[in-house]
Design a protein around this motif. Structure first.
Motif, PDB file in Angstrom:
ATOM      1  N   GLN A 274       0.790  -1.467   2.010  1.00 60.69           N
ATOM      2  CA  GLN A 274       1.542  -2.284   1.071  1.00 60.69           C
ATOM      3  C   GLN A 274       0.755  -2.418  -0.224  1.00 60.69           C
ATOM      4  O   GLN A 274      -0.438  -2.732  -0.205  1.00 60.69           O
ATOM      5  CB  GLN A 274       1.801  -3.673   1.648  1.00 60.69           C
ATOM      6  CG  GLN A 274       2.675  -3.662   2.869  1.00 60.69           C
ATOM      7  CD  GLN A 274       2.875  -5.060   3.422  1.00 60.69           C
ATOM      8  OE1 GLN A 274       2.170  -5.994   3.044  1.00 60.69           O
ATOM      9  NE2 GLN A 274       3.843  -5.198   4.311  1.00 60.69           N
TER      10      GLN A 274
ATOM     11  N   TYR B  67      -4.147   1.389   2.719  1.00 61.09           N
ATOM     12  CA  TYR B  67      -3.214   0.299   2.451  1.00 61.09           C
ATOM     13  C   TYR B  67      -1.794   0.825   2.583  1.00 61.09           C
ATOM     14  O   TYR B  67      -1.463   1.875   2.048  1.00 61.09           O
ATOM     15  CB  TYR B  67      -3.408  -0.248   1.032  1.00 61.09           C
ATOM     16  CG  TYR B  67      -4.719  -0.956   0.841  1.00 61.09           C
ATOM     17  CD1 TYR B  67      -4.854  -2.296   1.183  1.00 61.09           C
ATOM     18  CD2 TYR B  67      -5.819  -0.295   0.320  1.00 61.09           C
ATOM     19  CE1 TYR B  67      -6.052  -2.955   1.005  1.00 61.09           C
ATOM     20  CE2 TYR B  67      -7.021  -0.951   0.138  1.00 61.09           C
ATOM     21  CZ  TYR B  67      -7.127  -2.280   0.483  1.00 61.09           C
ATOM     22  OH  TYR B  67      -8.322  -2.928   0.306  1.00 61.09           O
TER      23      TYR B  67
ATOM     24  N   LYS C  49       0.945  -4.691  -2.483  1.00 55.67           N
ATOM     25  CA  LYS C  49       0.536  -6.072  -2.759  1.00 55.67           C
ATOM     26  C   LYS C  49      -0.837  -6.376  -2.170  1.00 55.67           C
ATOM     27  O   LYS C  49      -1.689  -6.976  -2.821  1.00 55.67           O
ATOM     28  CB  LYS C  49       1.574  -7.045  -2.211  1.00 55.67           C
ATOM     29  CG  LYS C  49       1.260  -8.482  -2.515  1.00 55.67           C
ATOM     30  CD  LYS C  49       2.316  -9.414  -1.985  1.00 55.67           C
ATOM     31  CE  LYS C  49       1.929 -10.849  -2.281  1.00 55.67           C
ATOM     32  NZ  LYS C  49       2.885 -11.800  -1.743  1.00 55.67           N
ATOM     33  N   GLN C  50      -1.070  -5.937  -0.930  1.00 54.57           N
ATOM     34  CA  GLN C  50      -2.366  -6.178  -0.290  1.00 54.57           C
ATOM     35  C   GLN C  50      -3.484  -5.433  -1.026  1.00 54.57           C
ATOM     36  O   GLN C  50      -4.579  -5.963  -1.226  1.00 54.57           O
ATOM     37  CB  GLN C  50      -2.321  -5.743   1.173  1.00 54.57           C
ATOM     38  CG  GLN C  50      -3.580  -6.071   1.924  1.00 54.57           C
ATOM     39  CD  GLN C  50      -3.535  -5.582   3.362  1.00 54.57           C
ATOM     40  OE1 GLN C  50      -2.696  -4.770   3.721  1.00 54.57           O
ATOM     41  NE2 GLN C  50      -4.445  -6.083   4.162  1.00 54.57           N
ATOM     42  N   ALA C  51      -3.223  -4.218  -1.460  1.00 55.98           N
ATOM     43  CA  ALA C  51      -4.213  -3.440  -2.205  1.00 55.98           C
ATOM     44  C   ALA C  51      -4.529  -4.107  -3.538  1.00 55.98           C
ATOM     45  O   ALA C  51      -5.689  -4.165  -3.947  1.00 55.98           O
ATOM     46  CB  ALA C  51      -3.694  -2.024  -2.426  1.00 55.98           C
ATOM     47  N   GLU C  52      -3.521  -4.628  -4.210  1.00 57.66           N
ATOM     48  CA  GLU C  52      -3.737  -5.292  -5.490  1.00 57.66           C
ATOM     49  C   GLU C  52      -4.559  -6.574  -5.329  1.00 57.66           C
ATOM     50  O   GLU C  52      -5.359  -6.907  -6.193  1.00 57.66           O
ATOM     51  CB  GLU C  52      -2.398  -5.585  -6.167  1.00 57.66           C
ATOM     52  CG  GLU C  52      -1.729  -4.318  -6.674  1.00 57.66           C
ATOM     53  CD  GLU C  52      -0.331  -4.555  -7.193  1.00 57.66           C
ATOM     54  OE1 GLU C  52       0.248  -5.642  -6.954  1.00 57.66           O
ATOM     55  OE2 GLU C  52       0.191  -3.628  -7.836  1.00 57.66           O
ATOM     56  N   GLU C  53      -4.378  -7.278  -4.204  1.00 57.25           N
ATOM     57  CA  GLU C  53      -5.186  -8.477  -3.943  1.00 57.25           C
ATOM     58  C   GLU C  53      -6.659  -8.108  -3.785  1.00 57.25           C
ATOM     59  O   GLU C  53      -7.535  -8.781  -4.328  1.00 57.25           O
ATOM     60  CB  GLU C  53      -4.679  -9.190  -2.688  1.00 57.25           C
ATOM     61  CG  GLU C  53      -3.359  -9.889  -2.875  1.00 57.25           C
ATOM     62  CD  GLU C  53      -2.800 -10.447  -1.570  1.00 57.25           C
ATOM     63  OE1 GLU C  53      -3.451 -10.289  -0.512  1.00 57.25           O
ATOM     64  OE2 GLU C  53      -1.715 -11.037  -1.616  1.00 57.25           O
ATOM     65  N   ASP C  54      -6.939  -7.042  -3.041  1.00 53.92           N
ATOM     66  CA  ASP C  54      -8.325  -6.598  -2.892  1.00 53.92           C
ATOM     67  C   ASP C  54      -8.888  -6.102  -4.220  1.00 53.92           C
ATOM     68  O   ASP C  54     -10.050  -6.343  -4.530  1.00 53.92           O
ATOM     69  CB  ASP C  54      -8.438  -5.494  -1.837  1.00 53.92           C
ATOM     70  CG  ASP C  54      -8.630  -6.052  -0.433  1.00 53.92           C
ATOM     71  OD1 ASP C  54      -8.888  -7.259  -0.295  1.00 53.92           O
ATOM     72  OD2 ASP C  54      -8.535  -5.266   0.528  1.00 53.92           O
TER      73      ASP C  54
END
Length: 70
Positions: free
Chosen positions: A42, A40, A44-49
């Motif tokens: 970003q 990842y 934010k993208q990791a937190e969404e997953d």
């Protein structure tokens, strides 16, 4: 950054560290090799997953922690 799981294997009563590799349709799949884990760029993208992965359950393991590591 990669997503790391610490699991307790119910069959052998051992602790295991696995890494999130990706999605297979709607099911997550994991790897023992951190080099194969999804990278990842970003946070934010990791937190969404990570939010989606909190709901994943395994019949043979108990999730102890999910964290983002460098």
């Amino acid at each position: 950054m990669i997503i790391q799981f610490h699991l307790l294997d119910k069959r052998s009563n051992t602790f295991t560290k696995v890494y999130f590799e990706g999605w297979n349709d709607r099911a997550p799949f994991f790897t023992n090799d951190p080099k194969k884990a999804k990278q990842y760029w970003q946070k934010k993208q990791a937190e969404e997953d990570m939010e989606l992965l909190k709901w994943a359950q395994s019949p043979i393991a108990i999730t102890l922690s999910i964290k983002l590591v460098q």
